[in-house]
Design a protein around this motif. Structure first.
Motif, PDB file in Angstrom:
ATOM      1  N   ASN A  56     -41.969  22.676  16.276  1.00  0.00           N
ATOM      2  CA  ASN A  56     -40.911  22.907  15.293  1.00  0.00           C
ATOM      3  C   ASN A  56     -41.078  24.255  14.609  1.00  0.00           C
ATOM      4  O   ASN A  56     -40.091  24.903  14.252  1.00  0.00           O
ATOM      5  N   LEU A  57     -42.312  24.686  14.429  1.00  0.00           N
ATOM      6  CA  LEU A  57     -42.567  26.005  13.848  1.00  0.00           C
ATOM      7  C   LEU A  57     -42.087  27.112  14.786  1.00  0.00           C
ATOM      8  O   LEU A  57     -41.432  28.073  14.361  1.00  0.00           O
ATOM      9  N   VAL A  58     -42.386  26.976  16.077  1.00  0.00           N
ATOM     10  CA  VAL A  58     -41.905  27.955  17.066  1.00  0.00           C
ATOM     11  C   VAL A  58     -40.384  27.998  17.064  1.00  0.00           C
ATOM     12  O   VAL A  58     -39.775  29.081  17.083  1.00  0.00           O
ATOM     13  N   ASN A  59     -39.747  26.830  17.025  1.00  0.00           N
ATOM     14  CA  ASN A  59     -38.280  26.782  17.024  1.00  0.00           C
ATOM     15  C   ASN A  59     -37.705  27.477  15.795  1.00  0.00           C
ATOM     16  O   ASN A  59     -36.718  28.221  15.884  1.00  0.00           O
ATOM     17  N   HIS A  60     -38.317  27.239  14.641  1.00  0.00           N
ATOM     18  CA  HIS A  60     -37.812  27.852  13.407  1.00  0.00           C
ATOM     19  C   HIS A  60     -37.976  29.365  13.432  1.00  0.00           C
ATOM     20  O   HIS A  60     -37.051  30.114  13.071  1.00  0.00           O
ATOM     21  N   LEU A  61     -39.129  29.835  13.865  1.00  0.00           N
ATOM     22  CA  LEU A  61     -39.359  31.279  13.958  1.00  0.00           C
ATOM     23  C   LEU A  61     -38.376  31.927  14.937  1.00  0.00           C
ATOM     24  O   LEU A  61     -37.878  33.032  14.700  1.00  0.00           O
ATOM     25  N   THR A  62     -38.089  31.222  16.020  1.00  0.00           N
ATOM     26  CA  THR A  62     -37.124  31.718  17.001  1.00  0.00           C
ATOM     27  C   THR A  62     -35.740  31.852  16.382  1.00  0.00           C
ATOM     28  O   THR A  62     -35.038  32.856  16.571  1.00  0.00           O
ATOM     29  N   GLU A  63     -35.352  30.826  15.619  1.00  0.00           N
ATOM     30  CA  GLU A  63     -34.028  30.841  14.983  1.00  0.00           C
ATOM     31  C   GLU A  63     -33.912  31.958  13.951  1.00  0.00           C
ATOM     32  O   GLU A  63     -32.824  32.521  13.760  1.00  0.00           O
ATOM     33  N   LEU A  64     -35.015  32.306  13.297  1.00  0.00           N
ATOM     34  CA  LEU A  64     -34.976  33.376  12.305  1.00  0.00           C
ATOM     35  C   LEU A  64     -34.641  34.719  12.948  1.00  0.00           C
ATOM     36  O   LEU A  64     -34.025  35.585  12.325  1.00  0.00           O
ATOM     37  N   GLY A  65     -35.065  34.887  14.206  1.00  0.00           N
ATOM     38  CA  GLY A  65     -34.620  36.033  14.996  1.00  0.00           C
ATOM     39  C   GLY A  65     -35.399  37.320  14.851  1.00  0.00           C
ATOM     40  O   GLY A  65     -35.251  38.223  15.673  1.00  0.00           O
ATOM     41  N   ASP A  66     -36.232  37.433  13.823  1.00  0.00           N
ATOM     42  CA  ASP A  66     -36.932  38.703  13.614  1.00  0.00           C
ATOM     43  C   ASP A  66     -38.441  38.571  13.829  1.00  0.00           C
ATOM     44  O   ASP A  66     -39.221  39.349  13.287  1.00  0.00           O
ATOM     45  N   TRP A  67     -38.832  37.581  14.621  1.00  0.00           N
ATOM     46  CA  TRP A  67     -40.240  37.357  14.926  1.00  0.00           C
ATOM     47  C   TRP A  67     -40.473  37.431  16.428  1.00  0.00           C
ATOM     48  O   TRP A  67     -39.649  36.954  17.216  1.00  0.00           O
ATOM     49  N   GLU A  68     -41.606  38.010  16.811  1.00  0.00           N
ATOM     50  CA  GLU A  68     -42.160  37.784  18.137  1.00  0.00           C
ATOM     51  C   GLU A  68     -43.172  36.657  18.005  1.00  0.00           C
ATOM     52  O   GLU A  68     -43.913  36.599  17.017  1.00  0.00           O
ATOM     53  N   ILE A  69     -43.217  35.773  18.977  1.00  0.00           N
ATOM     54  CA  ILE A  69     -44.009  34.552  18.834  1.00  0.00           C
ATOM     55  C   ILE A  69     -44.930  34.383  20.030  1.00  0.00           C
ATOM     56  O   ILE A  69     -44.489  34.473  21.182  1.00  0.00           O
ATOM     57  N   ILE A  70     -46.188  34.121  19.737  1.00  0.00           N
ATOM     58  CA  ILE A  70     -47.175  33.798  20.764  1.00  0.00           C
ATOM     59  C   ILE A  70     -47.670  32.389  20.482  1.00  0.00           C
ATOM     60  O   ILE A  70     -48.204  32.111  19.404  1.00  0.00           O
ATOM     61  N   GLY A  71     -47.465  31.490  21.424  1.00  0.00           N
ATOM     62  CA  GLY A  71     -47.879  30.109  21.251  1.00  0.00           C
ATOM     63  C   GLY A  71     -49.177  29.824  21.987  1.00  0.00           C
ATOM     64  O   GLY A  71     -49.297  30.146  23.170  1.00  0.00           O
ATOM     65  N   LEU A  72     -50.137  29.248  21.289  1.00  0.00           N
ATOM     66  CA  LEU A  72     -51.416  28.885  21.903  1.00  0.00           C
ATOM     67  C   LEU A  72     -51.508  27.380  22.067  1.00  0.00           C
ATOM     68  O   LEU A  72     -51.154  26.618  21.166  1.00  0.00           O
ATOM     69  N   SER A  73     -51.985  26.955  23.222  1.00  0.00           N
ATOM     70  CA  SER A  73     -52.265  25.545  23.462  1.00  0.00           C
ATOM     71  C   SER A  73     -53.160  25.452  24.685  1.00  0.00           C
ATOM     72  O   SER A  73     -53.331  26.425  25.422  1.00  0.00           O
ATOM     73  N   ARG A  74     -53.712  24.287  24.889  1.00  0.00           N
ATOM     74  CA  ARG A  74     -54.597  24.121  26.043  1.00  0.00           C
ATOM     75  C   ARG A  74     -53.822  24.236  27.348  1.00  0.00           C
ATOM     76  O   ARG A  74     -54.317  24.816  28.322  1.00  0.00           O
ATOM     77  N   ARG A  75     -52.602  23.695  27.383  1.00  0.00           N
ATOM     78  CA  ARG A  75     -51.846  23.684  28.641  1.00  0.00           C
ATOM     79  C   ARG A  75     -50.830  24.810  28.765  1.00  0.00           C
ATOM     80  O   ARG A  75     -50.178  24.951  29.802  1.00  0.00           O
ATOM     81  N   GLY A  76     -50.656  25.612  27.709  1.00  0.00           N
ATOM     82  CA  GLY A  76     -49.722  26.722  27.797  1.00  0.00           C
ATOM     83  C   GLY A  76     -48.283  26.256  27.799  1.00  0.00           C
ATOM     84  O   GLY A  76     -47.967  25.142  27.393  1.00  0.00           O
ATOM     85  N   GLY A  77     -47.383  27.108  28.252  1.00  0.00           N
ATOM     86  CA  GLY A  77     -45.970  26.771  28.267  1.00  0.00           C
ATOM     87  C   GLY A  77     -45.170  27.867  28.932  1.00  0.00           C
ATOM     88  O   GLY A  77     -45.711  28.889  29.365  1.00  0.00           O
TER      89      GLY A  77
END
Length: 352
Positions: A20-41
């Motif tokens: 949900n945090l990634v989705n919100h940052l995406t909607e804001l439009g002025d962020w580049e986002i790097i998501g970390l997790s064990r399985r990636g995406g």
């Protein structure tokens, strides 16, 4: 005037909070986002994913040591363990490995946001002071939430970046494969009750049915997290984040039952982890019968967490006024939140 580049590193990007945090940052439009997790995406648009084992300091350094553009770290990773004491080493190690790898490289680092919870107040141990406030004293360790904050406080001294600690109640949102997803517990429990022709019985402790509770909507939490990370008034502060209303299961349960067109019967204490353990064949037959999305039973099962939440035979809420005093005024109606999430599960063919 050129706007300063903002790069978010979301740690735990595949969990209900992180997604949900990634989705919100995406909607804001002025962020580049790097998501970390064990399985990636899958990398899409301004979001790219990195698969990393945060328990491995070497892998963390190799994968994260080059992330020089990161300006904000949003830490929402969690490792489950059988006991409170066993939770400390892995959850401390992951945070330390992230900070050790990223901080030296990211010269423009502005903020580290730490996701906590009411465990800070001892809410998981038994009856605690309510409403809990951010100024309440810590309880007897072990408690990794407290240890993580103290680590950031020590690390921040003399640094240009700041930190914030976000403390939600039970977080509800649309997610699969998450070990702490109460909305999914209710959705699958209700669907299976309906399939078996049983009323919707509250399965928790006898005293839990009439106690005061609150929840935190995952979308609301995402907004609050970004607000605290980007408003300079929030530097080096902790905030309780909740929907803003209170409820009792004895009022909410009939409304959930109505969603499934079920009657409500007298509560009956039972461990969902036990009584739902043999329901995988039934679930698989429901997938075929109702043409549901083919999600494995283990991916829609959070029964242990359901038992944990439904065992609270004491009030469970915190004072959210500090966030309002600092400028965050969003709220969510909890009844609508539950019904909307259940409707989303039905729309996406996760439940009939």
């Amino acid at each position: 005037m050129t706007q300063k580049k903002k790069v978010a590193l979301v740690v735990g990007a595949q969990g209900v909070i992180g997604r949900n945090l990634v989705n919100h940052l995406t909607e804001l439009g002025d962020w580049e986002i790097i998501g970390l997790s064990r399985r990636g995406g899958e990398t899409r648009g301004q979001v790219r994913h990195v698969a990393v084992d945060l328990l491995d300091a070497g892998d963390s350094a190799a994968k994260l040591g080059g992330l020089a553009d990161v300006t904000h770290i949003f830490y929402a990773a969690y490792q489950e363990r059988p006991t409170w004491a066993e939770l400390v080493p892995p959850n401390m190690a992951m945070l330390e490995n992230v900070v050790d790898a990223v901080e030296p490289a990211a010269k423009g680092l502005e903020h580290i946001s730490l996701m906590q919870g009411y465990k800070v107040y001892g809410a998981h141990l038994g009856p605690f002071k309510t409403p809990a406030r951010e100024s309440d004293p810590a309880h007897m360790p072990p408690e990794f939430n407290v240890d993580q904050q103290e680590f950031l406080e020590r690390r921040q001294r003399g640094s240009s970046w700041t930190w914030s600690a976000i403390r939600p109640s039970v977080v509800c949102g649309f997610a699969l494969g998450n070990p702490m997803n109460l909305a999914m517990v209710i959705a699958v429990y209700g669907a299976i009750s309906k399939e078996l022709g049983r009323p919707l019985r509250f399965p928790g402790k006898p005293g839990a049915y009439d106690k005061l509770l609150e929840m935190t909507d995952a979308g609301l939490l995402a907004k609050a997290t970004v607000w605290a990370a980007t408003d300079e008034r929030c530097a080096n502060q902790a905030f309780n984040i909740n929907n803003g209303d209170l409820f009792r299961w004895n009022e909410m349960w009939p409304k959930i039952a109505k969603f499934f067109d079920l009657e409500v019967a007298t509560p009956l204490p039972m461990s969902l982890d036990v009584v739902m353990a043999d329901k995988e064949p039934l679930w698989n037959s429901m997938i075929e019968k109702y043409d549901l999305a083919p999600h494995a039973y283990k991916d829609v099962s959070s029964w242990g967490f359901g038992d944990f939440v439904f065992s609270w035979d004491y009030d469970m809420f915190a004072d959210g006024s500090k966030a309002r005093r600092f400028g965050f005024h969003e709220y969510v109606d909890t009844e609508k939140m539950f019904l909307d999430i259940l409707a989303d599960f039905r729309r996406d063919r996760i439940i009939p």
